[in-house]
Design an enzyme around this catalytic site. Sequence first.
Site, mmCIF file in Angstrom:
data_model
loop_
_atom_site.group_PDB
_atom_site.id
_atom_site.type_symbol
_atom_site.label_atom_id
_atom_site.label_comp_id
_atom_site.label_asym_id
_atom_site.label_seq_id
_atom_site.Cartn_x
_atom_site.Cartn_y
_atom_site.Cartn_z
ATOM 1 N N ALA A 1 -6.511 2.776 1.690
ATOM 2 C CA ALA A 1 -7.923 3.065 1.934
ATOM 3 C C ALA A 1 -8.121 3.645 3.326
ATOM 4 C CB ALA A 1 -8.746 1.792 1.767
ATOM 5 N N SER B 1 0.848 -1.183 0.000
ATOM 6 C CA SER B 1 0.000 0.000 0.000
ATOM 7 C C SER B 1 0.889 1.240 0.000
ATOM 8 C CB SER B 1 -0.889 0.027 1.246
ATOM 9 O OG SER B 1 -1.773 -1.071 1.275
ATOM 10 N N HIS C 1 -10.566 -3.768 -3.324
ATOM 11 C CA HIS C 1 -10.551 -4.888 -4.272
ATOM 12 C C HIS C 1 -11.895 -5.031 -4.987
ATOM 13 C CE1 HIS C 1 -6.615 -5.518 -2.828
ATOM 14 N NE2 HIS C 1 -6.912 -6.236 -1.763
#
Length: 265
Positions: free
Chosen positions: A95, A42, A136
Amino acid sequence: MFYALAKDLIPTHGFAFQHILQDIQTLNERATRGELDISAISIHAYAYVSSQYALLPSGASMGDGYGPLLVAREKISRDQIARKRIAVPGTMTSAFLALQLWLGRPASEFEFIVVPFDQIFKTVREGKADIGLIIHEGQLTYVREGLQLCEDLGAWWSRENDGLPLPLGGNIIHKRFPPALRRTVSNLLTASIQYSLDHRTEAVQHALQFARDMGQDLADKFVGMYVNHWTLDYGERGRAAIRRFLGRAFENRLIAHRQELEFVE
């Protein structure tokens, strides 16, 4: 991305690659320990491992006007969400950082529970959380799960940041390797991505064996969202997006240091 390497479809010049399939939060945690030579990561997590790893110029997953979603059993506002329990897929995911920026508050100031990304729908449906932060393929399937969209964090980011994409994931290589070797490996990974884009149907079919409840059409749509021209090379705009994302995080005291990005050239 790695179909060509997995199936030995391109020359590897003597290198052998072991493919390790794990969820992104696990890979983020492993990167903090420096365990893997090359890894997906990430962009949020890169802020914690930049002293050990360099970013590869290919392998990006960018939310270009779309991205992680906040979903619930009924549509609720940002102010309400800030007072609810949110199921999140990991605290080092991009996120989760985007969520903090959207709420305008650090994680210590709202309630959340960490749930494996593929269990978030179930957690919300069962009332164990009020909101789910979806990453996802769940971004394409939440409606059939009976949930409603409260916010698309990628669309919000684009509106607030001059149309820049939301940088979600990338690939990294450990700095224990000398620069020349990093460049060689980087070129191999880029070649693999290019091969997959050039042979998209076959590459998607290969990826389907790892898909979670996705048919060919849905998988192809998902691939189109996150394996595309951004994946071949961040380019200046992609790099600017990372600087803006991590810069905003630093300015809001969500990460400890302003990041100087180090890309393999």
